[in-house]
Design a protein around this motif. Structure first.
Motif, PDB file in Angstrom:
ATOM      1  N   ARG A 191     -18.467  34.451   0.571  1.00 29.35           N
ATOM      2  CA  ARG A 191     -18.113  35.572   1.691  1.00 29.35           C
ATOM      3  C   ARG A 191     -18.744  35.100   3.003  1.00 29.35           C
ATOM      4  O   ARG A 191     -18.297  35.024   3.885  1.00 29.35           O
ATOM      5  N   LEU A 192     -20.052  34.841   2.919  1.00 27.04           N
ATOM      6  CA  LEU A 192     -21.004  34.404   4.084  1.00 27.04           C
ATOM      7  C   LEU A 192     -20.586  33.024   4.699  1.00 27.04           C
ATOM      8  O   LEU A 192     -20.501  33.144   5.815  1.00 27.04           O
ATOM      9  N   ILE A 193     -20.270  32.047   3.865  1.00 24.88           N
ATOM     10  CA  ILE A 193     -19.477  30.899   4.443  1.00 24.88           C
ATOM     11  C   ILE A 193     -18.263  31.205   5.182  1.00 24.88           C
ATOM     12  O   ILE A 193     -18.005  30.462   6.226  1.00 24.88           O
ATOM     13  N   ALA A 194     -17.258  31.953   4.405  1.00 26.33           N
ATOM     14  CA  ALA A 194     -16.037  32.122   4.893  1.00 26.33           C
ATOM     15  C   ALA A 194     -15.925  32.840   6.315  1.00 26.33           C
ATOM     16  O   ALA A 194     -15.143  32.556   7.113  1.00 26.33           O
ATOM     17  N   VAL A 195     -17.015  33.886   6.447  1.00 24.99           N
ATOM     18  CA  VAL A 195     -17.164  34.645   7.803  1.00 24.99           C
ATOM     19  C   VAL A 195     -17.338  33.580   8.836  1.00 24.99           C
ATOM     20  O   VAL A 195     -17.209  33.809   9.924  1.00 24.99           O
ATOM     21  N   LEU A 196     -18.597  32.914   8.623  1.00 26.98           N
ATOM     22  CA  LEU A 196     -18.953  31.798   9.640  1.00 26.98           C
ATOM     23  C   LEU A 196     -17.804  31.098   9.850  1.00 26.98           C
ATOM     24  O   LEU A 196     -17.880  30.580  11.232  1.00 26.98           O
TER      25      LEU A 196
END
Length: 305
Positions: free
Chosen positions: A246-251
């Motif tokens: 999720r963190l990679i996707a939002v970045l």
């Protein structure tokens, strides 16, 4: 009881660098020593044990070795003790016996004390009068407080990274995530823990803000100390992997405001579940509502006459 390894295994770099750092100190003079066909040309500064240059000469030819990262002996000792704490060779709550540790390191007690003062400033050790110096033991409440600070720092870093949109940083994070997945499948939890911490550190580094990075690093060692002693509080593998995705996707989404919100929310919610206490014990609350678009101010129409 953990096994005490020989100092040559615990601190291999220290023994090599100490031989340079313990050479005589001379006021801005060059010392030349001959021995075994070698010439050591070292420049020293008063009050500092530093070796800035070494020139080796053999059969008429010479090779100049520049020691670009020369450091004082207490700094070397500080780094090695910090590494021993991070790796678990020195356990949370363990008393540090100066004479014993100085002998293991092969340094004077004066150099050791200077290193311990620096570690105390980093909160990695604590000194109590008449009791001695101990490796810091992080409490659950302190961990909650650090989580609030960490969530704030990583949230702001995520905003900067997302707004910048540097593909290289996003690719590096994706590669790290793959490594975390592989470590989890192999059952290497220690390596997975290190990679996951590196994942979050990389986000902070990618922000390009050195003060956010310094603040985050001052917390990360204590976070590692806490989980080293309280492994039951660590998040389960599935939570770690899902969160990182999720963190990679939002970045990658390019919305800095949303990236900050997701980072702060995931870090705080995961911590509350791990610690089983509300983060309000830290005295600072974090918003958990979805970020809203800023409201537009509409000026009232002028009254008709």
């Amino acid at each position: 009881m953990h096994q005490h390894l020989p100092s040559s295994q615990l601190y291999p770099v220290l023994h090599r660098e100490r031989r340079l750092a313990s050479l005589p100190v001379v006021d801005n003079q060059t010392i030349i020593r001959h021995g075994h066909g070698a010439v050591i040309d070292g420049t020293y500064n008063k009050g500092q044990h530093r070796a800035d240059r070494i020139t080796m000469s053999k059969r008429g030819g010479s090779i100049e070795w520049e020691v670009t990262a020369s450091r004082s002996l207490p700094n070397i000792v500080r780094e090695k003790i910090a590494e021993a704490i991070r790796n678990g060779h020195l356990q949370p709550g363990e008393r540090i016996i100066e004479m014993t540790l100085a002998e293991r390191l092969g340094v004077s007690r004066g150099s050791l004390r200077e290193a311990l003062k620096a570690l105390e400033a980093q909160h990695l050790v604590e000194t109590h009068r008449s009791r001695g110096t101990f490796v810091t033991r992080v409490t659950t409440v302190q961990m909650a407080q650090m989580t609030v600070a960490r969530a704030t720092l990583e949230g702001m870093a995520a905003r900067l990274v997302s707004d910048r949109g540097d593909v290289r940083h996003l690719q590096a994070l994706t590669r790290l995530h793959v490594g975390i997945v592989q470590a989890a499948k192999a059952g290497n939890l220690e390596h997975m823990r290190d990679l996951n911490l590196r994942f979050h550190e990389l986000v902070v580094q990618a922000s390009g803000n050195e003060f956010i990075l310094r603040s985050w690093q001052s917390i990360s060692s204590l976070v590692r100390l806490f989980f080293q002693e309280n492994k039951a509080f660590e998040a389960d593998l599935r939570t770690v992997l899902d969160n990182n995705k999720r963190l990679i996707a939002v970045l990658k989404g390019g919305d800095g405001h949303m990236a900050e919100h997701v980072f702060r929310t995931l870090i705080t919610r995961t911590a509350e579940k791990q610690l089983q206490i509300p983060l309000s014990v830290s005295g600072i609350g974090l918003e958990k509502t979805e970020p809203k678009s800023p409201r537009r101010t509409v000026k009232p129409a002028a009254a008709s006459r």
